[in-house]
Design an enzyme around this catalytic site. Structure first.
Site, short mmCIF file in Angstrom:
data_model
loop_
_atom_site.label_atom_id
_atom_site.label_comp_id
_atom_site.label_asym_id
_atom_site.label_seq_id
_atom_site.Cartn_x
_atom_site.Cartn_y
_atom_site.Cartn_z
N TYR A 153 0.83 -1.21 0.00
CA TYR A 153 0.00 0.00 0.00
C TYR A 153 0.87 1.26 0.00
CZ TYR A 153 -3.89 3.04 1.45
OH TYR A 153 -4.86 4.02 1.53
N LYS A 157 0.94 4.11 -2.99
CA LYS A 157 0.57 5.50 -2.74
C LYS A 157 1.74 6.45 -2.99
CE LYS A 157 -3.76 4.92 -1.63
NZ LYS A 157 -4.83 5.39 -2.53
#
Length: 246
Positions: A153, A157
């Site tokens: 993640y 991002k």
């Protein structure tokens, strides 16, 4: 067709995405929200149309290249070119790095990073021809700070923010801005189920001493989509109560 400017919000069925959709409606946009299933899109459309029949919803699975291309081609044909595009859809597949398998790595990167590339790619020519618009990509504090158990993640991002800065440079001359909003810990159904001890530990690290509200994120998105932000591009606005400053 309504003469209101069109806004597309992906992942709009609940939480932050739905709050963004409602805020853009309040600001005078005609909103199309997306969900990943037919049932989800029908439910979302019912909720959006409580604000007016000009709002709608469609099925969009940004992890699927062919479906994304087809869905957004249909969007352009039926609704026209969006003035605002909010890339909010995303997933998590959390695990400690030594337990993180390649499928979960690929799933998160494919959705949270490559999925945004797919959406922007499908809409770019129409927006460039329109010579106006705003793309707002929803990042995360985790893309800056990292977080144990979220290597996939965090990578997606962080990559999203780099992608946004690069795209911003390429299309600024066509009067299109590209920015990110990076939420901290926001009160949603995901934070509601956290154990109290974990909530207390998180709150202790936030100078504002509270979780954010979905409206805090919607407000930042609305600002970046507005005329007040026409000279802001390639930026990441952090909305985290002071949990990360820099």
């Amino acid at each position: 067709m309504s003469d209101k400017k069109l806004a597309l919000v992906t992942g709009a069925s609940r939480g932050i995405g739905f709050a963004i959709a409602e805020r853009l409606i309040a600001d005078g946009y005609r909103v199309v929200g997306t969900a990943t299933s037919e049932a989800g899109a029908e439910s979302l459309q019912t909720k959006l149309r409580e604000h007016g029949d000009e709002h709608s919803a469609l099925v969009l699975n940004i992890s699927d290249s062919e479906q994304t291309e087809a869905a957004l081609k249909a969007l352009l044909s039926e609704y026209g070119t969006p003035f605002v595009v909010v890339n909010n859809a995303g997933i998590t597949r959390d695990n400690l790095f030594l337990r993180l398998n390649e499928d979960d790595w690929n799933a998160v990167v494919n959705t949270n990073l490559t999925g945004v590339f797919r959406v922007c790619k499908a809409l770019a020519k129409a927006m460039l021809k329109q010579k106006a618009g705003s793309i707002v990509n929803i990042s995360s504090i985790i893309g800056t700070t990292g977080n144990g158990g979220q290597a996939n993640y965090a990578a997606a991002k962080a990559g999203l923010e780099g992608f946004s800065r690069s795209l911003a440079q390429e299309i600024a001359s066509r009067n299109i801005t590209v920015n990110c909003v990076a939420p901290g810990f926001i009160q949603t159904d995901m934070t509601d189920v956290l154990p109290e001890t974990q909530k207390e530990a998180i709150l202790a690290s936030i100078p504002g001493k509270r979780f954010g509200h979905v409206d805090d994120i919607a407000g930042a998105v609305a600002f970046l989509a507005s005329e007040d932000a026409r000279y802001i591009t390639g930026q990441t606005i952090h909305v985290n109560g002071g949990m990360n400053m820099g």
